[in-house]
Write a protein that holds these residues in place. Structure first.
Motif, PDB file in Angstrom:
ATOM      1  N   ARG A  31       0.965   4.209  -2.896  1.00 34.33           N
ATOM      2  CA  ARG A  31       0.755   5.632  -2.637  1.00 34.33           C
ATOM      3  C   ARG A  31       1.945   6.447  -3.114  1.00 34.33           C
ATOM      4  O   ARG A  31       1.781   7.558  -3.644  1.00 34.33           O
ATOM      5  CB  ARG A  31       0.533   5.864  -1.137  1.00 34.33           C
ATOM      6  N   LEU A  32       3.139   5.921  -2.950  1.00 33.70           N
ATOM      7  CA  LEU A  32       4.333   6.629  -3.387  1.00 33.70           C
ATOM      8  C   LEU A  32       4.351   6.774  -4.909  1.00 33.70           C
ATOM      9  O   LEU A  32       4.704   7.833  -5.440  1.00 33.70           O
ATOM     10  CB  LEU A  32       5.578   5.871  -2.915  1.00 33.70           C
ATOM     11  N   SER A  43       0.832  -1.211   0.000  1.00 33.02           N
ATOM     12  CA  SER A  43       0.000   0.000   0.000  1.00 33.02           C
ATOM     13  C   SER A  43       0.862   1.254   0.000  1.00 33.02           C
ATOM     14  O   SER A  43       0.582   2.225  -0.718  1.00 33.02           O
ATOM     15  CB  SER A  43      -0.916  -0.017   1.229  1.00 33.02           C
ATOM     16  N   ALA A  44       1.936   1.243   0.808  1.00 36.57           N
ATOM     17  CA  ALA A  44       2.826   2.413   0.859  1.00 36.57           C
ATOM     18  C   ALA A  44       3.512   2.634  -0.482  1.00 36.57           C
ATOM     19  O   ALA A  44       3.648   3.771  -0.951  1.00 36.57           O
ATOM     20  CB  ALA A  44       3.858   2.227   1.961  1.00 36.57           C
ATOM     21  N   ARG A  53       1.686   6.809  -6.882  1.00 36.53           N
ATOM     22  CA  ARG A  53       0.625   7.733  -7.289  1.00 36.53           C
ATOM     23  C   ARG A  53       0.999   9.192  -7.044  1.00 36.53           C
ATOM     24  O   ARG A  53       0.651  10.090  -7.821  1.00 36.53           O
ATOM     25  CB  ARG A  53      -0.655   7.416  -6.526  1.00 36.53           C
ATOM     26  N   SER A  54       1.743   9.441  -5.945  1.00 37.90           N
ATOM     27  CA  SER A  54       2.100  10.829  -5.630  1.00 37.90           C
ATOM     28  C   SER A  54       3.254  11.367  -6.436  1.00 37.90           C
ATOM     29  O   SER A  54       3.473  12.571  -6.502  1.00 37.90           O
ATOM     30  CB  SER A  54       2.443  10.931  -4.131  1.00 37.90           C
TER      31      SER A  54
END
Length: 254
Positions: free
Chosen positions: A249-250, A245-246, A252-253
Motif C-alpha cells: 500500500r505504501l 500488505s502495508a 502504491r500511494s
C-alpha cells in the motif's frame, strides 16, 4: 594327549580370530553443527591399514560408508487422470537412511561381491529396508528405485566410485560432502577392507550432527511445546502478511 590338544586349540584360536589387517582411522571432525546459515559440510575421513603379517599379493580395497538416521518414508506414484496429476498408489518404505554415502577405492564391481554386499548391507539399495507392499502394487521395487533417484538428485544418496585414495596399500583418505538438508542425529560411519570382493576387516565410528543456536531452539520448541510452536508460527505468518500488505500500500500511494 587330549589335554595337549585342547591347549593347542586355545593358543591358536585368538590368533586365528585376529584379522591380518586392521584400520586406524581419523576424522577431520566428528561433530557437524547445523545453524541458521548452514549450507553443508565436508568430512575428511583418513586412516591407515595396520598389518600383523607381510603384504599379501592380492591388493586390498577400501569402502567408506556414512549413514544418516533411519526413518520410514511413504513413496507415492503420480499419474495424470482427466488432465489432473493425482496420487494413484503408494508404498511405505519401512526404514531408509535420511543420508547415505558410499565411497570406494575402485569401481564397485571390483571392491565387493554381491554376496558380501548382502551380508554387510553396503550398497544404497541394501541400506534401504522395505518389507511389504500393498497387494495391488505389483512393481514395489519401482518405488524403492524412485526414492533412490529422488534423494540422489538432492545429494542425500551418493555413490562415489574411486573417491577413496589408497596409497601403497597402507594410507587412505576420502572426502564426503554432506548437504544442507541434514537430519539431526548420529551418523554411523564404516570402513571396510576387502580383498577379491570379500570383506576381511571392518571398523565403525560415529559422526554427531546437531542443531545449534536458533535452529536448536526452534527444533526443541517444536518437539517439546508443539502447541506454542504452532501458535508462534501462525503469529509470524500473520505479521509477515500484514507487513507485506502495508509495504505494498505504501508503494502504491507514493
Amino acid at each position: 594327549m587330549l589335554r595337549l590338544l585342547v591347549l593347542l586349540l586355545a593358543m591358536a584360536s585368538p590368533a586365528a580370530a585376529q584379522p591380518a589387517e586392521e584400520v586406524v582411522l581419523g576424522l577431520s571432525q566428528d561433530t557437524v553443527r547445523i545453524s541458521t546459515n548452514f549450507d553443508g559440510s565436508e568430512i575428511l575421513i583418513f586412516g591407515a591399514i595396520k598389518r600383523e603379517t607381510a603384504l599379501e599379493r592380492d591388493p586390498l580395497q577400501v569402502i567408506v560408508t556414512v549413514a544418516g538416521p533411519l526413518r520410514p518414508v511413504v513413496v507415492r506414484r503420480k499419474e495424470r487422470v482427466a488432465g489432473i496429476w493425482v496420487n494413484t498408489a503408494s508404498v511405505e518404505v519401512d526404514s531408509a537412511p535420511t543420508f547415505y554415502a558410499v565411497a570406494t577405492s575402485a569401481p564397485w564391481s571390483e571392491v565387493i561381491s554381491h554376496t558380501e554386499d548382502l551380508r554387510h548391507s553396503v550398497s544404497i539399495p541394501r541400506a534401504i529396508r522395505s518389507v511389504g507392499a500393498p497387494m495391488d502394487v505389483l512393481d514395489s521395487q519401482a518405488f524403492k528405485d524412485a526414492l533412490i533417484r529422488i534423494r540422489g538428485g538432492r545429494s542425500s544418496y551418493q555413490l562415489l566410485e574411486g573417491a577413496v585414495t589408497l596409497r601403497q596399500q597402507t594410507l587412505f583418505d576420502t572426502r564426503i560432502a554432506m548437504p544442507a538438508n541434514l537430519t539431526e542425529g548420529i551418523y554411523p560411519t564404516r570402513i571396510l577392507l576387502t580383498r577379491n570382493g570379500r570383506v576381511v576387516s571392518r571398523f565403525e565410528t560415529e559422526i554427531n550432527v546437531t542443531k545449534v543456536g536458533l535452529e536448536r531452539w526452534l527444533y526443541m520448541l517444536a518437539q517439546q511445546e508443539p502447541l506454542l510452536y504452532g501458535l508462534m508460527s501462525i503469529a509470524i505468518a500473520i505479521a509477515a502478511g500484514w507487513g507485506a500488505s502495508a509495504a505494498f500500500r505504501l508503494v502504491r500511494s507514493s
